[in-house]
Design a protein around this motif. Structure first.
Motif, PDB file in Angstrom:
ATOM      1  N   LEU A  35       0.771  -1.246  -0.022  1.00  0.00           N
ATOM      2  CA  LEU A  35      -0.012  -0.074   0.131  1.00  0.00           C
ATOM      3  C   LEU A  35       0.863   1.287  -0.250  1.00  0.00           C
ATOM      4  O   LEU A  35       1.920   1.517   1.034  1.00  0.00           O
ATOM      5  CB  LEU A  35      -0.888  -0.084   1.320  1.00  0.00           C
ATOM      6  N   ARG A  36       1.056   2.073  -1.000  1.00  0.00           N
ATOM      7  CA  ARG A  36       1.454   3.202  -1.151  1.00  0.00           C
ATOM      8  C   ARG A  36       0.593   4.345  -1.062  1.00  0.00           C
ATOM      9  O   ARG A  36      -0.036   4.815  -2.390  1.00  0.00           O
ATOM     10  CB  ARG A  36       2.335   3.485  -2.487  1.00  0.00           C
ATOM     11  N   PRO A  37       0.077   4.857  -0.106  1.00  0.00           N
ATOM     12  CA  PRO A  37      -0.815   6.137  -0.028  1.00  0.00           C
ATOM     13  C   PRO A  37      -0.222   7.569  -0.337  1.00  0.00           C
ATOM     14  O   PRO A  37       1.022   7.569   0.271  1.00  0.00           O
ATOM     15  CB  PRO A  37      -1.078   6.017   1.156  1.00  0.00           C
ATOM     16  N   ARG A  38      -0.781   8.163  -1.223  1.00  0.00           N
ATOM     17  CA  ARG A  38      -0.082   9.445  -1.551  1.00  0.00           C
ATOM     18  C   ARG A  38      -1.243  10.355  -1.727  1.00  0.00           C
ATOM     19  O   ARG A  38      -2.083  10.277  -3.009  1.00  0.00           O
ATOM     20  CB  ARG A  38       0.621   9.229  -3.058  1.00  0.00           C
ATOM     21  N   PHE A  39      -1.520  11.350  -1.087  1.00  0.00           N
ATOM     22  CA  PHE A  39      -2.559  12.200  -1.086  1.00  0.00           C
ATOM     23  C   PHE A  39      -2.124  13.397  -2.167  1.00  0.00           C
ATOM     24  O   PHE A  39      -1.232  13.561  -2.310  1.00  0.00           O
ATOM     25  CB  PHE A  39      -2.862  12.860   0.417  1.00  0.00           C
ATOM     26  N   GLY A  40      -3.132  14.202  -2.510  1.00  0.00           N
ATOM     27  CA  GLY A  40      -2.934  15.322  -3.463  1.00  0.00           C
ATOM     28  C   GLY A  40      -2.417  14.968  -4.730  1.00  0.00           C
ATOM     29  O   GLY A  40      -1.572  15.435  -5.310  1.00  0.00           O
ATOM     30  N   TYR A  41      -3.181  14.007  -5.190  1.00  0.00           N
ATOM     31  CA  TYR A  41      -2.795  13.487  -6.738  1.00  0.00           C
ATOM     32  C   TYR A  41      -1.266  13.045  -6.756  1.00  0.00           C
ATOM     33  O   TYR A  41      -0.588  13.049  -7.633  1.00  0.00           O
ATOM     34  CB  TYR A  41      -2.928  14.562  -7.903  1.00  0.00           C
TER      35      TYR A  41
END
Length: 644
Positions: A117-123
């Motif tokens: 799981l690689r969460p990255r907010f803001g596109y």
């Protein structure tokens, strides 16, 4: 290397949606709404821009997938040298929290699995902080956004990612629950994944059971209806054109648009598809959304709105994302919302007219709004506009725009004549005649026996296929039949229809795009209307054949590369599929319902209700300020109860 657009499946909770690849990776998700910033944006970049992959540790020998019948629950089966596993993906019916659930189930043998799981907010621009909440729970936070991942296996934090390795034997399951919530509130409650799966299946099966889809194309119609339901923002009734942005209409090109908004252009065909399928609750909700969105001064009406009716859809470019297949720019927002498009007024009036014929009652104030829109058309119909396709080139006198001005007057006149509503009907009749005469005088090419895309211009436009459906001209009129023939000759490529010739028209962009799938369905409809039923059926089945293995369609099709193009899945493609299926198989056809002035329509037999939402879900408690009496809450409640 970007995966093919058609390699993705759709899951969602009727407020947002995710795309799941054949490799077990979720590469697109905007949370918590369709138009929120993406937290998984690998679709427009790579895994470093956000993704969530669950798949065998070694390359599988075979991958297959399906939706559980009549649901939006996706099942992907991986066969390896040592065993077979199924990954079940769905989004938990939405309450105050939003949950994405992934269940890994052993089907045969034993399989080594990996999760990343690689969460990255803001596109993809924001790397969040990841902290351990409990042994089975990790919390991901950045600014206003929070995710909580729960799983019954050991998870490790490495390089701003969460990873796990595990094995699954036949009969075993391992469940992953990823929840979203605002970071200033308590974490969403733990979800019982098995119960959530059962609830999700009950919801979708219950919803599809009420649809009217019987016939030779039942499977395709139902899958399209489920897709439309998934693209509906349940709290408002607005239907987004697609859950994605910037999937290109020309691979490597600049025709990349944000489609996470609601278009007026699509409204009548969408309403007819829903009503003919027996989905009256959603049809009424869509009609109500339209009323609310356009309410206000008629000269401020837009061609598209946000999912709650928002009007400011400012366009900007995401320069840190490389784009799908290198297609740049990646755009957020849509500058076309500022354009003047004459056709949307007639489209809106036609939608309200079909709603009246279908028994979806409207209020007196709603008619006052409609009459105001017609008066605005009376003042502006002679102006050039940007046309149905939102050209970024110079404004023109587009033929279809003028046809839809005629429709605006025509539907207003019929509302007065058939329903006793008040209006300046004599003036509207005179304007309807004037518009009709001008179109025949300035838009028809006698030498080629075809209507043209715009006044005094030689080019063609596939929107002309809708002229008979609107009732402007009879389908058997030689001028309309000649237009269909000309479009076949000039806009068809390998059996599919382009919107227009991008090399012959200045639309403000570099030329080149795929065949527009809705236009190909419109040609099949036109075939049916002029009596070429075999040709209509053959074209429709050719279109069905290019759906992906899950029955999903994008906006366009690359006939040379044999692949789908544009935002995915595209609501307008699925709306068109439903209407063409009904045109081919039903005595009362949507194309006749729209063209007819005699009130013929499918009608609801009850007052529409608010559409069912996918469920209530777990509620999130809102903290409140403590009072002096709260030092012993139990005692305080007992004392209050005794007094009562």
């Amino acid at each position: 290397m970007s995966a093919p657009i058609e390699s993705y499946g759709l899951i969602g909770d009727c407020q947002t949606a995710a795309l799941v690849g054949l490799d077990g990776s979720i590469d697109w998700l905007c949370w918590p709404r369709f138009d929120s910033d993406a937290c998984f944006a690998a679709l427009l970049g790579d895994a470093s821009h956000g993704s969530w992959r669950i798949a065998p540790a070694t390359k599988p020998v075979e991958v297959s997938r399906r939706y559980r019948p009549d649901t939006l629950i996706l099942e992907t089966i991986f066969k390896t040298d040592t065993g077979t596993v199924m990954v079940i993906d769905f989004m938990l019916p939405r309450g105050h929290a939003s949950d994405l659930v992934r269940i890994v189930r052993g089907e045969d043998g034993e399989t080594a699995m990996e999760m990343e799981l690689r969460p990255r907010f803001g596109y993809g621009s924001t790397t969040p902080w990841i902290g351990r909440k409990r042994s089975d729970s990790l919390r991901v936070v950045a600014g206003p956004d929070m995710m909580v991942l729960r799983a019954p296996i050991e998870q490790r934090i490495e390089d701003a990612a969460i990873r796990a390795s595990f094995r699954v034997r036949k009969g075993e399951t391992v469940s992953f629950d990823l929840s979203y919530g605002p970071s200033h509130l308590p974490a969403p409650r733990k979800t019982e994944c098995g119960k959530a799966l059962a609830a999700c299946e009950r919801f979708w099966r219950g919803w599809t059971a009420d649809t009217k889809t019987s016939g030779p194309y039942e499977e395709a119609i139902r899958r399209s209806l489920i897709t439309l339901k998934a693209l509906t923002y349940a709290p408002s009734g607005g239907i987004v054109a697609a859950p994605t942005t910037s999937l290109p209409e020309n691979a490597g090109g600049e025709r990349n648009w944000d489609y996470r908004y609601c278009w007026i252009r699509d409204s009548t065909l969408t309403l007819l598809a829903l009503m003919n399928a027996g989905v009256y609750d959603e049809a009424a909700a869509w009609r109500d959304w339209l009323h609310r969105a356009v309410a206000g001064s008629p000269d401020e009406m837009q061609i598209m709105y946000g999912i709650l009716g928002e009007r400011r859809l400012t366009e900007w470019e995401v320069d840190w994302l490389p784009g799908y297949l290198g297609s740049k720019p990646v755009r957020i927002g849509n500058a076309a919302h500022r354009q003047f498009q004459l056709d949307v007024y007639g489209e809106l009036m036609d939608t309200f007219a079909q709603a009246r014929k279908g028994g979806l009652a409207t209020s007196e104030s709603a008619w006052a709004l409609q009459a105001g829109l017609v008066e605005h058309v009376a003042d502006t119909w002679q102006e050039p506009d940007s046309g149905i396709w939102e050209s970024r080139g110079p404004p023109r006198h587009y033929t279809f725009s003028k046809v839809m001005a005629w429709v605006a007057f025509d539907r207003a006149i019929k509302a007065v004549e058939e329903y006793g509503l008040a209006g300046d009907v004599d003036r509207w009749r005179a304007l309807r005649t004037t518009v009709c005469e001008e179109i025949h005088a300035r838009a028809f090419d006698h030498d080629r026996n075809t209507f043209r895309a715009a006044y005094e211009e030689p080019t063609l436009d596939a929107s002309l296929l809708l002229m008979a459906q609107t009732g402007f001209i009879d389908a058997h009129d030689p001028r309309y039949v000649g237009t269909v023939t000309a479009i076949e000759r000039e806009l068809m490529t390998d059996g599919f229809v382009r919107r227009y010739n991008t090399r012959a028209i200045d639309d403000g962009l570099h030329p080149g795009e795929g065949a527009f799938l809705a236009c190909s369905f419109w040609l099949a409809d036109a075939y049916c209307s002029i009596g070429r039923h075999d040709d209509g059926r053959a074209l429709f089945e050719r279109l069905l054949a290019i759906r992906n293995d899950l029955g999903l369609l994008a906006e366009e099709y690359d006939v040379s590369g044999k692949r789908q193009l544009g935002n995915f899945p595209q609501a307008f493609s699925h709306v068109s599929l439903i209407n063409t299926a009904f045109n081919l198989t039903r005595a009362l056809r949507p194309s006749d319902q729209r063209a007819s002035g005699d009130g013929s329509s499918v009608r609801t037999d009850r007052a529409p209700r608010a559409p069912n939402r996918p469920g209530t879900g777990p509620k999130v408690a809102t903290p409140r300020a403590r009072t002096p009496d709260d030092h012993n809450g139990k005692r305080s409640r007992r004392r209050h109860k005794t007094k009562a």
